[in-house]
Design a protein around this motif. Structure first.
Motif, PDB file in Angstrom:
ATOM      1  N   MET A 172      -6.635  -2.554  -0.145  1.00  0.00           N
ATOM      2  CA  MET A 172      -5.199  -2.329   0.074  1.00  0.00           C
ATOM      3  C   MET A 172      -4.468  -2.010  -1.234  1.00  0.00           C
ATOM      4  O   MET A 172      -3.308  -1.602  -1.213  1.00  0.00           O
ATOM      5  CB  MET A 172      -4.552  -3.581   0.678  1.00  0.00           C
ATOM      6  N   ARG A 199       0.790  -1.236   0.000  1.00  0.00           N
ATOM      7  CA  ARG A 199       0.000   0.000   0.000  1.00  0.00           C
ATOM      8  C   ARG A 199       0.825   1.291   0.000  1.00  0.00           C
ATOM      9  O   ARG A 199       0.584   2.167  -0.834  1.00  0.00           O
ATOM     10  CB  ARG A 199      -0.964  -0.061   1.192  1.00  0.00           C
ATOM     11  N   PRO A 226      11.835  -6.145  10.147  1.00  0.00           N
ATOM     12  CA  PRO A 226      12.170  -6.648   8.799  1.00  0.00           C
ATOM     13  C   PRO A 226      12.461  -5.507   7.826  1.00  0.00           C
ATOM     14  O   PRO A 226      13.311  -5.623   6.948  1.00  0.00           O
ATOM     15  CB  PRO A 226      10.917  -7.430   8.367  1.00  0.00           C
ATOM     16  N   GLU A 227      11.761  -4.395   8.017  1.00  0.00           N
ATOM     17  CA  GLU A 227      11.942  -3.263   7.091  1.00  0.00           C
ATOM     18  C   GLU A 227      13.345  -2.683   7.173  1.00  0.00           C
ATOM     19  O   GLU A 227      13.868  -2.171   6.188  1.00  0.00           O
ATOM     20  CB  GLU A 227      10.923  -2.152   7.404  1.00  0.00           C
ATOM     21  N   ASP A 275      10.700   0.185   1.800  1.00  0.00           N
ATOM     22  CA  ASP A 275      11.395  -0.823   2.620  1.00  0.00           C
ATOM     23  C   ASP A 275      10.652  -2.139   2.757  1.00  0.00           C
ATOM     24  O   ASP A 275      10.813  -2.857   3.738  1.00  0.00           O
ATOM     25  CB  ASP A 275      11.622  -0.231   4.015  1.00  0.00           C
ATOM     26  N   ARG A 285       2.270  -3.090  12.556  1.00  0.00           N
ATOM     27  CA  ARG A 285       3.664  -3.567  12.632  1.00  0.00           C
ATOM     28  C   ARG A 285       3.768  -4.908  13.342  1.00  0.00           C
ATOM     29  O   ARG A 285       3.072  -5.136  14.349  1.00  0.00           O
ATOM     30  CB  ARG A 285       4.518  -2.586  13.436  1.00  0.00           C
ATOM     31  N   ARG A 310      -3.571  -7.450   8.492  1.00  0.00           N
ATOM     32  CA  ARG A 310      -2.714  -8.145   9.457  1.00  0.00           C
ATOM     33  C   ARG A 310      -3.274  -8.028  10.877  1.00  0.00           C
ATOM     34  O   ARG A 310      -3.251  -8.984  11.655  1.00  0.00           O
ATOM     35  CB  ARG A 310      -1.314  -7.531   9.391  1.00  0.00           C
ATOM     36  N   GLN A 316       7.638 -15.279   0.413  1.00  0.00           N
ATOM     37  CA  GLN A 316       7.112 -14.150  -0.359  1.00  0.00           C
ATOM     38  C   GLN A 316       8.218 -13.506  -1.209  1.00  0.00           C
ATOM     39  O   GLN A 316       8.055 -13.281  -2.410  1.00  0.00           O
ATOM     40  CB  GLN A 316       6.527 -13.125   0.617  1.00  0.00           C
ATOM     41  N   ASN A 373      15.501  -4.675   4.963  1.00  0.00           N
ATOM     42  CA  ASN A 373      15.148  -4.402   3.563  1.00  0.00           C
ATOM     43  C   ASN A 373      15.775  -3.082   3.100  1.00  0.00           C
ATOM     44  O   ASN A 373      16.312  -2.983   2.005  1.00  0.00           O
ATOM     45  CB  ASN A 373      13.624  -4.338   3.396  1.00  0.00           C
ATOM     46  N   MET A 403      -6.325 -10.273  11.169  1.00  0.00           N
ATOM     47  CA  MET A 403      -5.945 -11.690  11.240  1.00  0.00           C
ATOM     48  C   MET A 403      -5.419 -12.049  12.630  1.00  0.00           C
ATOM     49  O   MET A 403      -5.803 -13.046  13.224  1.00  0.00           O
ATOM     50  CB  MET A 403      -4.862 -11.911  10.187  1.00  0.00           C
ATOM     51  N   GLN A 445       2.053  -8.245  -3.474  1.00  0.00           N
ATOM     52  CA  GLN A 445       2.203  -8.401  -2.010  1.00  0.00           C
ATOM     53  C   GLN A 445       0.904  -8.015  -1.309  1.00  0.00           C
ATOM     54  O   GLN A 445       0.450  -8.709  -0.403  1.00  0.00           O
ATOM     55  CB  GLN A 445       3.380  -7.562  -1.495  1.00  0.00           C
ATOM     56  N   TYR A 502      -3.096  -7.392  -2.038  1.00  0.00           N
ATOM     57  CA  TYR A 502      -4.006  -7.846  -3.095  1.00  0.00           C
ATOM     58  C   TYR A 502      -5.461  -7.543  -2.767  1.00  0.00           C
ATOM     59  O   TYR A 502      -6.311  -7.554  -3.643  1.00  0.00           O
ATOM     60  CB  TYR A 502      -3.824  -9.353  -3.329  1.00  0.00           C
TER      61      TYR A 502
HETATM   62  C1  UD1 Z   1       3.970  -4.627   4.615  1.00  0.00           C
HETATM   63  C2  UD1 Z   1       5.417  -4.134   4.765  1.00  0.00           C
HETATM   64  C3  UD1 Z   1       5.440  -2.961   5.736  1.00  0.00           C
HETATM   65  C4  UD1 Z   1       4.456  -1.880   5.335  1.00  0.00           C
HETATM   66  C5  UD1 Z   1       3.075  -2.513   5.209  1.00  0.00           C
HETATM   67  C6  UD1 Z   1       2.040  -1.512   4.779  1.00  0.00           C
HETATM   68  C7  UD1 Z   1       7.114  -5.900   4.581  1.00  0.00           C
HETATM   69  C8  UD1 Z   1       8.097  -6.705   5.316  1.00  0.00           C
HETATM   70  N1  UD1 Z   1       6.286  -5.160   5.338  1.00  0.00           N
HETATM   71  O1  UD1 Z   1       3.559  -5.150   5.885  1.00  0.00           O
HETATM   72  O2  UD1 Z   1       6.742  -2.395   5.713  1.00  0.00           O
HETATM   73  O3  UD1 Z   1       4.433  -0.883   6.320  1.00  0.00           O
HETATM   74  O4  UD1 Z   1       3.143  -3.556   4.223  1.00  0.00           O
HETATM   75  O5  UD1 Z   1       0.766  -2.068   4.863  1.00  0.00           O
HETATM   76  O6  UD1 Z   1       7.107  -5.912   3.366  1.00  0.00           O
HETATM   77  N2  UD1 Z   1      -2.933  -9.395   3.984  1.00  0.00           N
HETATM   78  C9  UD1 Z   1      -4.205  -9.509   3.455  1.00  0.00           C
HETATM   79  N3  UD1 Z   1      -4.485  -8.807   2.325  1.00  0.00           N
HETATM   80  C10 UD1 Z   1      -3.571  -8.013   1.703  1.00  0.00           C
HETATM   81  C11 UD1 Z   1      -2.275  -7.926   2.248  1.00  0.00           C
HETATM   82  C12 UD1 Z   1      -1.983  -8.612   3.395  1.00  0.00           C
HETATM   83  O7  UD1 Z   1      -5.057 -10.203   3.973  1.00  0.00           O
HETATM   84  O8  UD1 Z   1      -3.919  -7.387   0.674  1.00  0.00           O
HETATM   85  C13 UD1 Z   1      -2.626 -10.123   5.230  1.00  0.00           C
HETATM   86  C14 UD1 Z   1      -2.023 -11.476   4.983  1.00  0.00           C
HETATM   87  O9  UD1 Z   1      -2.502 -12.357   5.915  1.00  0.00           O
HETATM   88  C15 UD1 Z   1      -0.545 -11.242   5.221  1.00  0.00           C
HETATM   89  C16 UD1 Z   1      -0.547 -10.138   6.267  1.00  0.00           C
HETATM   90  O10 UD1 Z   1      -1.700  -9.364   5.995  1.00  0.00           O
HETATM   91  O11 UD1 Z   1       0.123 -12.387   5.628  1.00  0.00           O
HETATM   92  C17 UD1 Z   1       0.675  -9.280   6.235  1.00  0.00           C
HETATM   93  O12 UD1 Z   1       0.872  -8.760   4.918  1.00  0.00           O
HETATM   94  P1  UD1 Z   1       2.361  -8.506   4.373  1.00  0.00           P
HETATM   95  O13 UD1 Z   1       2.304  -7.926   3.016  1.00  0.00           O
HETATM   96  O14 UD1 Z   1       3.188  -9.717   4.567  1.00  0.00           O
HETATM   97  O15 UD1 Z   1       2.952  -7.435   5.382  1.00  0.00           O
HETATM   98  P2  UD1 Z   1       2.302  -6.119   5.988  1.00  0.00           P
HETATM   99  O16 UD1 Z   1       2.054  -6.394   7.418  1.00  0.00           O
HETATM  100  O17 UD1 Z   1       1.175  -5.581   5.166  1.00  0.00           O
END
Ligand code: UD1
Length: 359
Positions: A43, A10, A128-129, A95, A204, A235, A70, A132, A238, A37, A39
């Motif tokens: 978002m 996002r 993690p960021e 990041d 976070r 997140r 990922q 990155n 969840m 990432q 979807y």
């Molecule tokens: C990611 C970035 C973070 C950023 C954030 C903004 C990394 C390591 N972290 O974290 O730096 O601040 O994006 O939002 O890249 N999920 C959904 N739908 C989506 C996206 C995610 O359901 O469209 C759920 C999934 O269960 C997923 C979890 O959210 O496992 C986390 O998503 P992920 O993209 O891994 O990391 P963010 O916490 O969004």
């Protein structure tokens, strides 16, 4: 000049918007690669539509997974895409795992990489960021830094020669959308609190992965003396489900809602008395929009926001009730994030430093 942007999460769509329009204004070729990432419609698609970003040229559809899975899936898919398009620049943003995957793929193909938002550091190696960012900065050929502080960090790591201060592209878009909202306020989304409220977001890993910490944060927000418009990141939803932490709590301050498109978010912050968050972008947006921010983290990459108490760090969740309801500082705000034209500076720098002079 052909630029290939790799985005996936996002905040990267927000950064992409002003860059895409600055590249289009100069009629440069721009290939947008969306890793997938993020979807969910709220978002991802909502941001492309709201901010008028061109539809991605390529969508990798990678989706969620552990960091390794990922990032690995992105790497596996990016090689052929980058190889096919042979851009003058691979431009990566911020990041996230999508940033790192874009940088590693480009390095392997010996394509030139520019890192937008280079030089930010939290000095917290558990994030993690942070890895990155550091890995991407050291892989990149051109480091586009948003602030003087970021330039100092890059110099301290021996990267000064590759660094250029361009300003902050999120400021470009934030100020542009703020002006549009003030000009023509959008209707208040259904279900927004009616009196004074703060806008809150939590996503976070450090705040959501530990059940005890997450429970105290959500309980703390529910007990605030003003209403809390909690924009629920997937997140957070969840983790709360998994840990049995309810978000729907009638009779408390908490008003949970789905994430908002960018324009509605800016409108909500302007309408609110403050912000409580752990997001980097939202800390800065609160600052730019003149609302006090309380950050539920130990450190911030955007240290300029701390000046005069515009942003206050509250890692131990102490005093959040008092902090969230505080008034905005009175002193005039400094302007550390550029003049709202960082994206043009990005494009000018890419042209200047392209091996063929940009044409
Ligand atoms: C990611 C970035 C973070 C950023 C954030 C903004 C990394 C390591 N972290 O974290 O730096 O601040 O994006 O939002 O890249 N999920 C959904 N739908 C989506 C996206 C995610 O359901 O469209 C759920 C999934 O269960 C997923 C979890 O959210 O496992 C986390 O998503 P992920 O993209 O891994 O990391 P963010 O916490 O969004």
């Amino acid at each position: 000049m052909r630029v290939l942007s790799v985005v996936g999460a996002r905040p990267q769509f927000v950064k992409l918007a002003p860059v895409a329009s600055a590249l289009a204004a100069e009629r440069f070729e721009h290939v947008i690669v969306h890793t997938g990432q993020h979807y969910d419609a709220a978002m991802s698609d909502a941001f492309f539509a709201d901010l008028d970003i061109p539809v991605p040229t390529v969508h990798l559809g990678v989706g969620s997974g552990s960091h390794g899975v990922q990032t690995g899936a992105m790497l596996a898919a990016l090689g052929s895409v980058l190889g096919e398009h042979q851009p003058d620049w691979v431009l990566v943003y911020g990041d996230t795992n999508s940033t790192l995957a874009g940088a590693i793929s480009a390095v392997k193909l010996q394509l030139r990489i520019a890192h937008l938002e280079a030089g930010l550091r939290s000095f917290n190696r558990r994030m993690p960021e942070e890895h990155n960012r550091i890995l991407t900065d050291h892989a990149a050929d051109l480091l586009l830094a948003p602030t003087r502080v970021a330039m100092r960090h890059l110099a301290a790591e021996g990267l000064a020669e590759r660094s250029v201060l361009v300003g902050d592209v999120m400021t470009d878009i934030c100020l542009r959308v703020r002006d549009a909202v003030l000009d023509r306020p959008p209707p208040r989304p259904k279900g927004h609190p009616s009196g004074d409220y703060v806008v809150a977001t939590i996503h976070r890993a450090e705040n959501t992965d530990d059940p005890d910490r997450l429970r105290s944060i959500v309980d703390g927000l529910a007990a605030l003396p003003v209403s809390v418009l909690l924009l629920v990141h997937p997140r957070l939803a969840m983790r709360c489900r998994a840990f049995g932490i309810p978000l729907d709590r009638t009779g408390t301050a908490l008003v949970p809602r789905a994430p908002l498109p960018y324009t509605d978010l800016v409108a909500a912050v302007l309408d609110a008395v403050g912000v409580v968050t752990d997001s980097g972008g939202l800390q800065k947006e609160a600052f730019l929009l003149g609302r006090p921010c309380t950050t539920l983290r130990r450190e911030t990459e955007w240290t300029e926001t701390l000046l005069d108490g515009w942003n206050v760090l509250a890692p131990d969740l102490e005093n959040v009730g008092h902090l969230a309801a505080r008034a905005a500082p009175r002193r005039p705000q400094p302007i550390p994030y550029g003049d709202g034209h960082a994206a043009e500076a990005v494009v000018a720098t890419l042209v200047d430093q392209a091996s063929d002079g940009g044409r």
